[in-house]
Every structure is written in C-alpha cells, then in structure tokens.
Design an enzyme around this catalytic site. Structure first.
Site, mmCIF file in Angstrom:
data_model
loop_
_atom_site.group_PDB
_atom_site.id
_atom_site.type_symbol
_atom_site.label_atom_id
_atom_site.label_comp_id
_atom_site.label_asym_id
_atom_site.label_seq_id
_atom_site.Cartn_x
_atom_site.Cartn_y
_atom_site.Cartn_z
ATOM 1 N N GLY A 96 -15.135 2.762 0.263
ATOM 2 C CA GLY A 96 -13.006 2.160 -0.589
ATOM 3 C C GLY A 96 -12.634 3.504 -0.294
ATOM 4 O O GLY A 96 -11.156 3.154 -0.322
ATOM 5 N N GLU A 112 -12.882 9.175 -6.063
ATOM 6 C CA GLU A 112 -13.434 7.666 -5.522
ATOM 7 C C GLU A 112 -11.921 7.190 -5.728
ATOM 8 O O GLU A 112 -10.867 7.363 -6.161
ATOM 9 C CB GLU A 112 -13.986 6.989 -7.886
ATOM 10 C CG GLU A 112 -15.623 6.278 -7.383
ATOM 11 C CD GLU A 112 -15.983 5.501 -6.340
ATOM 12 O OE1 GLU A 112 -15.304 5.078 -5.205
ATOM 13 O OE2 GLU A 112 -16.650 4.775 -7.208
ATOM 14 N N ASP A 113 -11.953 5.656 -4.616
ATOM 15 C CA ASP A 113 -11.064 5.191 -4.798
ATOM 16 C C ASP A 113 -10.165 3.864 -6.503
ATOM 17 O O ASP A 113 -8.932 4.279 -6.671
ATOM 18 C CB ASP A 113 -10.869 3.577 -3.529
ATOM 19 C CG ASP A 113 -11.742 2.732 -4.124
ATOM 20 O OD1 ASP A 113 -13.333 3.651 -4.595
ATOM 21 O OD2 ASP A 113 -11.692 1.852 -2.930
ATOM 22 N N ASP A 125 -13.016 0.198 -11.778
ATOM 23 C CA ASP A 125 -13.255 -0.486 -12.845
ATOM 24 C C ASP A 125 -13.660 -0.999 -14.134
ATOM 25 O O ASP A 125 -13.506 -0.193 -14.977
ATOM 26 C CB ASP A 125 -13.291 -1.953 -11.614
ATOM 27 C CG ASP A 125 -12.421 -2.868 -11.278
ATOM 28 O OD1 ASP A 125 -12.394 -3.115 -13.033
ATOM 29 O OD2 ASP A 125 -12.468 -3.269 -10.610
ATOM 30 N N LYS A 175 -8.460 1.338 -13.825
ATOM 31 C CA LYS A 175 -8.088 -0.644 -14.506
ATOM 32 C C LYS A 175 -8.830 -0.396 -15.623
ATOM 33 O O LYS A 175 -10.042 -0.995 -16.193
ATOM 34 C CB LYS A 175 -8.897 -1.513 -13.690
ATOM 35 C CG LYS A 175 -7.928 -2.023 -12.608
ATOM 36 C CD LYS A 175 -8.148 -3.671 -12.442
ATOM 37 C CE LYS A 175 -7.977 -3.710 -11.340
ATOM 38 N NZ LYS A 175 -8.822 -4.818 -10.484
ATOM 39 N N PHE A 195 -5.991 -7.803 -9.103
ATOM 40 C CA PHE A 195 -7.244 -7.141 -7.547
ATOM 41 C C PHE A 195 -6.178 -6.535 -6.797
ATOM 42 O O PHE A 195 -5.805 -7.367 -6.016
ATOM 43 C CB PHE A 195 -7.859 -8.575 -7.225
ATOM 44 C CG PHE A 195 -8.757 -8.539 -5.769
ATOM 45 C CD1 PHE A 195 -9.558 -7.909 -6.392
ATOM 46 C CD2 PHE A 195 -8.262 -8.520 -5.087
ATOM 47 C CE1 PHE A 195 -10.926 -7.495 -5.696
ATOM 48 C CE2 PHE A 195 -9.710 -8.235 -4.202
ATOM 49 C CZ PHE A 195 -10.208 -7.639 -4.184
ATOM 50 N N VAL A 196 -6.926 -5.083 -6.878
ATOM 51 C CA VAL A 196 -5.007 -4.414 -5.503
ATOM 52 C C VAL A 196 -6.699 -4.562 -4.010
ATOM 53 O O VAL A 196 -7.736 -4.027 -3.970
ATOM 54 C CB VAL A 196 -4.478 -3.365 -6.455
ATOM 55 C CG1 VAL A 196 -3.540 -3.533 -7.215
ATOM 56 C CG2 VAL A 196 -5.896 -2.735 -6.327
ATOM 57 N N ASP A 219 -11.025 -3.391 -0.114
ATOM 58 C CA ASP A 219 -10.462 -4.516 0.038
ATOM 59 C C ASP A 219 -10.473 -5.453 -0.244
ATOM 60 O O ASP A 219 -11.048 -5.597 -1.554
ATOM 61 C CB ASP A 219 -11.985 -4.268 1.442
ATOM 62 C CG ASP A 219 -13.039 -4.466 0.684
ATOM 63 O OD1 ASP A 219 -13.699 -3.474 -0.968
ATOM 64 O OD2 ASP A 219 -13.819 -5.792 0.480
ATOM 65 N N ARG A 273 -8.190 -2.970 4.398
ATOM 66 C CA ARG A 273 -8.385 -1.146 3.498
ATOM 67 C C ARG A 273 -7.801 -0.621 4.440
ATOM 68 O O ARG A 273 -7.230 0.498 4.232
ATOM 69 C CB ARG A 273 -10.071 -0.881 3.838
ATOM 70 C CG ARG A 273 -11.057 -1.692 3.176
ATOM 71 C CD ARG A 273 -12.291 -0.539 4.000
ATOM 72 N NE ARG A 273 -13.616 -1.722 3.400
ATOM 73 C CZ ARG A 273 -14.261 -1.309 1.994
ATOM 74 N NH1 ARG A 273 -13.656 -0.632 1.559
ATOM 75 N NH2 ARG A 273 -15.159 -2.432 1.817
HETATM 76 C C1 PRP Z 1 -15.480 -0.342 -5.379
HETATM 77 C C2 PRP Z 1 -14.972 0.581 -5.505
HETATM 78 C C3 PRP Z 1 -15.713 1.555 -6.584
HETATM 79 C C4 PRP Z 1 -16.656 0.567 -7.010
HETATM 80 C C5 PRP Z 1 -15.620 0.571 -8.926
HETATM 81 O O1 PRP Z 1 -16.884 -0.782 -4.434
HETATM 82 O O2 PRP Z 1 -15.305 1.696 -4.271
HETATM 83 O O3 PRP Z 1 -16.950 2.710 -5.655
HETATM 84 O O4 PRP Z 1 -16.115 -0.793 -6.293
HETATM 85 O O5 PRP Z 1 -15.571 -0.380 -9.491
HETATM 86 P P1 PRP Z 1 -16.675 -0.331 -10.921
HETATM 87 O O6 PRP Z 1 -16.066 0.535 -11.200
HETATM 88 O O7 PRP Z 1 -16.676 -2.020 -11.185
HETATM 89 O O8 PRP Z 1 -18.049 -0.236 -10.856
HETATM 90 P P2 PRP Z 1 -17.462 -1.112 -3.898
HETATM 91 O O9 PRP Z 1 -18.929 -1.997 -4.304
HETATM 92 O O10 PRP Z 1 -16.505 -3.139 -3.636
HETATM 93 O O11 PRP Z 1 -18.104 -1.018 -2.485
HETATM 94 P P3 PRP Z 1 -16.899 -0.933 -0.891
HETATM 95 O O12 PRP Z 1 -16.186 0.045 -1.565
HETATM 96 O O13 PRP Z 1 -17.709 -0.991 0.108
HETATM 97 O O14 PRP Z 1 -15.701 -1.441 -1.520
#
Ligand code: PRP
Length: 182
Positions: free
Chosen positions: A48, A103-104, A107, A135, A156-157, A163, A169
């Site tokens: 992400g 981090e992106d 959540d 968030k 949900f963004v 993604d 992405r």
């Molecule tokens: C997403 C995002 C963060 C994480 C945040 O990763 O990139 O790393 O979730 O969510 P949280 O605070 O609820 O833990 P994901 O597991 O979807 O993998 P990706 O980065 O490959 O999309």
C-alpha cells in the site's frame, strides 16, 4: 481522447492529486528538518505505501537509505482479518539506526502495532512512523503516528497505493468507489 478507465467506478475524489503532493512535500520537509545530520532508513510498508514512499523519499533532503517490508492482514478483503503476517522482511539490519516506517493508512492499527513490536525488538536507535492517512474511528489499538498526512472518515478509500481487490492502486488521487462488496 481515451476515456478515463476509472470514471464510472469512482463515486467521489476524496483527496485530489495536487493536495496529496503538497502534503507529501510538507511531511518530507518536516522529516528533513527533524533528522538534520542523520541518515535514517526510510522503510516502505508494501504494498500500500509503495506510491507514497516513492514520492516522499524523493522530497527528503537527507542522505537516507531505503528498504521495504511487506506485511498483510486484509488479503483481498475490505475488512481486516485481525491477523498480521510478515510476507517479506527487510534487507537491511536496523540495530543502532534511525528508522522511519512509512505507511499508506492506519486503520485498526493492528499492522502498525505488529510492525512496532517487530522493529523495537531489533533495537533501532529510534523508530518513528509516517502515515499518509489515518482513520481514527476504526482504531482497535492505540498507536502513535509521528508524521500524518490526513485524517479521513470511515470510508473505504482507494488510489495512491491503496487497493480494492488489488486494483486502483495506480490512481494518482484518493477516491471512494461507488460499489464495494465486503
Ligand atoms: C493495509 C495498509 C496498511 C494496513 C492498515 O495493508 O497498507 O498496511 O492495511 O490497516 P490496519 O491499521 O487495520 O492494520 P494490506 O494488509 O491491505 O496489504 P497491502 O498493503 O498489500 O494492500
């Protein structure tokens, strides 16, 4: 002219490209000021954060190193499984180094909690977190974000690295889709 492929799927552009880029520049400036005289390792949390990390590092005016780590908790789902897995580890050793985790989005905070424990156990000189999005309404554990781009509501963004079922992405902005199945 080619029709924009995302046009029919996107309900709303939440944060446009120019606003993201301005904020990225501000975060990079703050990091550059805070780490004067140091060479931090700036770690992108894949996948992400890939886009954000790539933009951020090019605006940091310090002699940094970069590395990547890959973790996953969502798989192809829109809801967190609650279980974070290390998919691919760093190449560099971080003991005694200044580390900035990029981090992106934060959540539930579970991914960041997992990463903070993992990195702390490796004894870096310092550990800070830079996240483009947060968030707060979705938080399950308390986590600290040192450099934050934007707080967003519980929607949900996608885009700018984030993604929906591994797609979207590559959008240069952050958007809300019109239809999302959980
Ligand atoms: C997403 C995002 C963060 C994480 C945040 O990763 O990139 O790393 O979730 O969510 P949280 O605070 O609820 O833990 P994901 O597991 O979807 O993998 P990706 O980065 O490959 O999309």
């Amino acid at each position: 002219m080619r029709e924009e492929w995302w046009r029919k799927k996107v309900e709303e552009i939440l944060i446009p490209e120019d606003q993201i880029q301005r904020r990225v520049a501000e975060l990079a400036d703050r990091i550059s000021d805070d780490y004067q005289g140091h060479s931090p390792i700036v770690v992108g949390v894949m996948r992400g954060a890939g886009v954000f990390h790539a933009d951020l590092i090019r605006r940091i005016s310090l002699k940094i190193s970069i590395d990547y780590i890959s973790v996953s908790s969502y798989g192809d789902n829109t809801l967190s499984s609650g279980e974070v897995q290390l998919v691919k580890d760093l190449k560099m050793a971080v003991e005694g180094e200044h580390v900035i985790l990029v981090e992106d989005i934060v959540d539930t905070g579970l991914t960041l909690g997992f990463l903070t424990r993992l990195f702390s156990a490796r004894n870096p000189e310092s550990l800070k977190v830079c996240s483009l999005l947060s968030k707060p309404a979705c938080r399950k554990i308390d986590v600290n974000i040192d450099y934050l781009g934007f707080e967003i509501p519980d929607r949900f963004v996608v885009g700018y690295g984030l993604d929906y079922r591994q797609k979207y992405r590559n959008l240069p902005f952050l958007a809300v889709l019109s239809e999302v199945e959980e």
